[in-house]
Design an enzyme around this catalytic site. Structure first.
Site, mmCIF file in Angstrom:
data_model
loop_
_atom_site.group_PDB
_atom_site.id
_atom_site.type_symbol
_atom_site.label_atom_id
_atom_site.label_comp_id
_atom_site.label_asym_id
_atom_site.label_seq_id
_atom_site.Cartn_x
_atom_site.Cartn_y
_atom_site.Cartn_z
ATOM 1 N N CYS A 253 47.711 42.603 37.610
ATOM 2 C CA CYS A 253 46.793 42.373 36.494
ATOM 3 C C CYS A 253 45.386 42.072 37.000
ATOM 4 O O CYS A 253 44.395 42.574 36.458
ATOM 5 C CB CYS A 253 47.304 41.281 35.560
ATOM 6 S SG CYS A 253 47.706 39.716 36.368
ATOM 7 N N ASN A 254 45.280 41.258 38.042
ATOM 8 C CA ASN A 254 43.961 41.009 38.629
ATOM 9 C C ASN A 254 43.426 42.283 39.272
ATOM 10 O O ASN A 254 42.227 42.576 39.195
ATOM 11 C CB ASN A 254 44.058 39.921 39.704
ATOM 12 C CG ASN A 254 44.574 38.616 39.155
ATOM 13 O OD1 ASN A 254 44.119 38.131 38.133
ATOM 14 N ND2 ASN A 254 45.559 38.027 39.833
#
Lengths: 342, 342, 342, 342
Positions: D149-150
């Site tokens: 996600c990052n």
């Protein structure tokens, strides 16, 4: 000996924090509380959490009998603050929590705050209130200018590093998250719970935040040449706390050693063991500042993270620390409250 | 005079809160901190917010030299607590923060806690720790049993009203919201931030919460006949604070007058002016309890709302208040910290 | 078939929620958005979370060409709403989200809202918008009055129970927590994040909340005699969600059976298995209402807990459910979004 | 046409998010839900917010009849995921949400994840799932590896800038705040509400976060030479959302133009007008990514801020976007839900 204290601007958050801390301060007694828009009310009507205290009712600042006051905290908005302070009698010591006397240069003030300073001669007299670095001047001062809360956090990281010449002065990035109380008790849409909780955003991106005026002034003075940093504040969904993550170019061990040495005997600034990282949770409601240093996987890059409570160490706690010095009290008097966790 | 203090169970939230409060207590000095699962570690490894304090490292409780201890706070889970306390030397005064000595009747204990009591003879000796109502017994006690945090809140509302006979004993409803620290530092899915924040739910609905054991014991004793109340706790998305909304049948003015009279000289319990309503925001981090009374539009119905901090007045602050009495310290010593707002 | 929709009051939270839901509604198309104080701005300037939608810019309501509008949602403050609605052409169907047409009796309106109604003849025409109980009338209505969000929650619990005569009508207590979006996007000090987060408080204690007007009207009509309940709302530190905990006198199994039967075929109201308890976390952002029933340890007492999202099922979702009926769309069109957890 | 879907790992947050999104997806039908530790339970026991859906009970993944499954989402922890996926029949298309197939180089995998890869031949086959940049490969793939996600957030900012050669490749700093759901539904002390709410901290400081493996792989491939960035994640007290603040050296107007051009026709990535700043509040619960560009007061420095929902665009929404491509559905099917604000 007990000193007599007045607070002007007692209905805002920094005012409330001053009262909270003075409530258990052994050497201070509150003699007057002013909040012109709420004059006539008991403080408990404005701040019910302080209802257990026996305190004078709110008055206008003009109603205060300053003959009986040793020191006055001024927690007004900027611009108003300079107008009021210019009218206070010379016998009263003053700790100003606004931005009005932080910048020594009237032009810098006008640039960052958008209005000419109305008491420029007092600007010269004011001592910048970052206690650990201006201790002697503060002890002898009549007027001390409390620092910006973000400005304090960034300086705790950077002053020793710039002073020791251990980082690249042209490559400093300060990324920071600030709790919402830093914005004060003001009725703005973006400060509503429904707008601010459950998420985050940056603001004043690109070098426009006013606290850069303090960074520019102080860092350039230390370095002996102009220093400009990059600074991005974020508004976080928590009430108290600043977490500053600072990216510097310099050797991590040297950076850690420099900070550890700078703060080795300081009662309120704690440098964590190398590689540990602070958290705002662990300074909440206290006058402590925690600093952690970590080297990056890229050689020559170092990350320094600092945490403090914007209302306490970043504002009202700092103000009391300065007042202690100004009045000959022990510097830590009333300020050893442990952080409130969880 | 300074008293020597030990804390067993120092790695939980009530343990941390005891240390936070003792940090600025003028008459207590911490001589030993026990947390068997973390023995050998410095406290700062478990609670970094307390790193500024000079404290002994964590040990097992068996390693404590009790000869040098005046009073021991025991902040263990129930069941474990009774086993440990039964082994402590008779010379040591004890304030237990667990549920183990709250109920005088071993059968009631077994019913609410699901296991037989292993030290029933000590149950008889224990004094129930709701300070304002057991002051004399606490002052002379060796073993004081701290109350449940919800149980304290409900009793501050109801004890004077039941005692004065001004409400219907069979029609009492106590609806309550409790902050998450009341559940302790335990790894449960429903205590995760992602599960608990941004909403609320009831739990232990229908008269199954263990603190009802305390309500039954105390209210029946006051009334001189069995009293059972309805009690619904809710878990709120905040860390500290209990707000109890109590529905009673009785005249509002009489209820207010009864409470105001009961707490008129109490340092920590504040009855608000008629019609005002307390908030947990205004007691956060403090040992104060605020109580408000409002009449309903339906004649003869009254709502009483009380707010306190579950970790302070509901647990560790109460424990210190009791310890002050047991050791001859001023009752308010170390406990006058103002609430932390915002 | 696609219907043309206008929204008046598009700059508030219920307006935004209408747009959020209509964004994926297969049968509605937004043709006009009015917000007089923001007229001329794109919606994304007011609600950046909706910037991906292609929508008309904000106008004043007077600028809307109602000839092309099938149905208009009116999300204005009360009092303003009645004034605007009275001027809308008769050809436009209206779902009003304000309080202005909830109470059929002009005197009741004046009592609860503090001003005489300016369009009392329209009050008679308006259908009360609690969909599950006024489905037929709503289908044929021109003007539907959306219910209060608290009022909806309480009625989902109590209407079937009062109608079936299975509870004591004089002993109903409704204790409720509401998220902050229920107070709207208004600049009030108590709605600031710093004031509201991390704690809770009751408000409008003692039978003074305006939604009691709806309870009185509806419950008395169902019972065929005056019914007054006790109602205490609390403001919780979360944005969306209402949790109502209702204390009734009646048999728990009968209560559960009555509710299960009443909602057995309802698409949006779920009665949980006996003894289970709902949570606002589990309805967040959705049009669902969860209801749980638990018997008390005191025989004859029952606790019913209901959870819904005040902005969706309590307001804008309900409004769209009603609009679906009024326009011949499937009742669930656009409303089957699953709750957003965590 | 409706496709048959299985989800393995349905009891975690990304599993729940998949189900939430598929609930209103017009072309997907869930045929099997696996969660080995909860097999035999109805999904509503694990995720009560999904109780309105008619879904198969949880089974073990071995119990799934894959003959009837078109595509399987695998939302297992890394390491477990590769073991399970290696055993799935070749007829089933797979979108893996774990880290197991993100890194093409087995040595890079072993370095960042601490264990050798058990299915290295499948690593070669897997397509990296950042939809906007691997659209063609994804459309034809059997196995797609969802991104971190990052990692997704940082790449939305940096891929076009690195590709266009408009920034200094050796001076990239990515400072990021992530909501707590990014850590999954795991019982860790630092994820408890009492530990995490009301403050923030950095973690994995100094270049140790595993998502750097993805950055290194992708950025080096684009640049055609090794690229290493600095990356500091912070854990914020909110459930959903990532805000990445990226410091680059390059001309702001050029940076903005490059991003605007790259995403001009993308349905889910919105580049804001120059100088505007996104907020996680405005993408919450949706598949949108907002990107803002601002020049710094220091010439040649630019700040790019991006916001997305880690569970949606950063994980499960991305997974469905990829599944749409793999199954010939419209890419946006089921993904146009508007953000849930407030």
């Amino acid at each position: 000996m007990t000193h007599s204290i007045a607070i002007i601007g007692a209905s805002g958050y920094t005012g409330a924090e001053l009262i909270r801390l003075i409530a258990t301060h052994p050497g201070f007694e509150i003699k007057a509380l002013a909040a012109n828009s709420k004059a006539g009310q008991p403080l408990a009507a404005v701040f019910p959490h302080l209802r257990h205290l026996t305190l004078p009712d709110l008055v206008t600042w003009e109603q205060i009998d300053f003959d009986q006051i040793d020191l006055c905290f001024c927690a007004l908005p900027h611009k108003t603050s300079q107008e009021v302070i210019a009218q206070l009698p010379a016998s009263v010591k003053i700790v100003d929590l606004s931005a009005d006397f932080r910048l020594r240069d009237p032009e810098a003030y006008a640039k960052w705050y958008g209005n000419p300073h109305s008491a420029p001669e007092m600007q010269k007299e004011a001592v910048y209130g970052l206690t650990e670095f201006y201790r002697d001047e503060i002890s002898g001062a009549r007027l001390v200018a409390g620092t910006g809360c973000n400005a304090a956090t960034g300086q705790y990281i950077l002053r020793p590093l710039i002073g020791a010449g251990v980082i690249d002065l042209d490559e400093i990035i300060l990324d920071l998250q600030c709790g919402v109380s830093g914005a004060g008790r003001s009725l703005k849409e973006n400060l509503l719970h429904a707008e601010l909780s459950e998420g985050t955003n940056a603001y004043a991106v690109g070098g426009t935040h006013r606290h850069l005026g303090e960074f520019d002034q102080e860092f350039s003075a230390i370095a002996g040449r102009p220093v400009q940093i990059q600074f991005t504040p974020h508004l976080g969904p928590f009430n108290r706390g600043i977490l500053a993550t600072c990216y510097v170019k310099g050797d991590a061990a040297t950076v850690h050693e420099t900070l550890a040495k700078a703060y080795g005997s300081e009662p309120f600034v704690e440098v964590l063991p190398m590689g540990e990282t602070p958290s705002t949770h662990h300074v909440r409601g206290s006058n402590f500042c925690h600093i952690g240093v970590t080297g990056d996987r890229i050689s020559g890059r170092t990350i320094v993270v600092a945490a403090l409570d914007n209302l306490t160490k970043g504002s009202s706690g700092q103000a009391i620390q300065n007042a202690n010095l100004m009045l000959g009290q022990p510097e830590t008097a009333g300020l050893m409250l442990a952080p409130c966790f969880p």
